[in-house]
Design an enzyme around this catalytic site. Structure first.
Site, short mmCIF file in Angstrom:
data_model
loop_
_atom_site.label_atom_id
_atom_site.label_comp_id
_atom_site.label_asym_id
_atom_site.label_seq_id
_atom_site.Cartn_x
_atom_site.Cartn_y
_atom_site.Cartn_z
N LYS A 71 -0.15 -0.81 12.30
CA LYS A 71 -0.67 -1.12 10.97
C LYS A 71 -2.14 -0.71 10.92
CE LYS A 71 3.20 -3.37 10.04
NZ LYS A 71 4.25 -2.73 9.22
N SER B 17 6.75 2.07 7.28
CA SER B 17 5.68 1.17 6.85
C SER B 17 4.30 1.81 6.78
CB SER B 17 5.62 -0.05 7.78
OG SER B 17 5.16 0.31 9.06
#
Length: 260
Positions: free
Chosen positions: A141, A63
């Site tokens: 993230k 990711s």
């Protein structure tokens, strides 16, 4: 036959040599007795450091590619996450953060631990020093917007907007196709980049993976009660360097993506 007493150290040994050998033997026995204590102290120090100061995390997914390397079955990056800085200030746009996933983000979480007690114990020890991924829904993230800001996508060039201004995101190298006039947020067939405007609640963050085409981030959870945002209180720390493998060693930037 001689009446003189025999040398207890033998004909080739002096008292000083015998004393040195005895001292060496005592030092060796002392080392082995102290070794378990030294190991215990090292483990305690490692636990304290990683609980309160910094911790090593293993990247298990794609990711955050290409900033952070990770995939199923491959050797992922080990990142160092410092926990002190956010005690004196909040995360800022551009920061790469590790956080506990909100409850609504936990539905797909599956424990990575073995049912075997011994193997599970070894896995727990490994997670403390960063060679095994934590058995938690800890995620990594990048912060895109903070409390009070409105985030959406896209402008006519396919860029994410915060408060109406496009972001400068040089780290994004993998994203959904966006073709002006053919595949945008206004065409019949919409680009996968598009998501509606969300105003981030105070005390929360909007986060996205650098690999925009393969990241279950705030966009993926926009329908939950927090509108996909993450409470600042859930943030564990800021990722500031890649520690392993040696070929990937280096610091992680926090670019001024909003141009402030």
């Amino acid at each position: 036959m001689s009446d003189s007493p025999q040398d207890p150290h033998g004909p080739n040994s002096s008292p000083s040599e015998n004393s040195e050998n005895t001292h060496r033997g005592k030092k060796q026995r002392s080392f082995w007795r102290e070794l378990p204590i030294l190991i215990l102290v090292a483990l305690v120090l490692s636990f304290v450091l990683q609980t309160f100061i910094a911790r090593v995390y293993l990247i298990p997914s794609e990711s955050m590619e290409p900033t952070l390397h990770g995939c199923v079955g491959c050797t992922g990056d080990r990142i160092v996450v410092e926990k002190i800085g956010y005690r004196f200030g909040d995360p800022q746009p551009g920061d790469v953060v590790v956080f506990r996933g909100p409850d609504s983000w936990n539905s797909d979480f599956v424990s990575t631990r073995s049912s075997n007690t011994i193997v599970r114990g070894a896995q727990e020890v490994g997670s403390v020093i960063g060679i095994v991924a934590p058995d938690e829904n800890d995620l990594v993230k990048r912060v895109i917007a903070t409390g009070g800001q409105t985030v959406e996508c896209c402008d006519d060039q396919g860029r994410v907007l915060v408060d109406g201004q496009p972001l400068d995101e040089p780290y994004v190298q993998m994203d959904f196709p966006f073709v002006p006039g053919e595949l945008t947020c206004d065409t019949e067939l919409k680009s996968g980049r598009c998501f509606p405007a969300v105003t981030v609640p105070e005390g929360n963050l909007w986060v996205m993976g650098d690999n925009r085409s393969n990241s279950a981030d705030s966009r993926f959870h926009v329908s939950d009660e927090l509108m996909g945002t993450v409470p600042v209180d859930n943030v564990i720390g800021k990722a500031f360097m890649i520690a392993l493998p040696p070929s990937r060693w280096g610091t992680l930037d926090s670019p001024d993506i909003q141009g402030k």
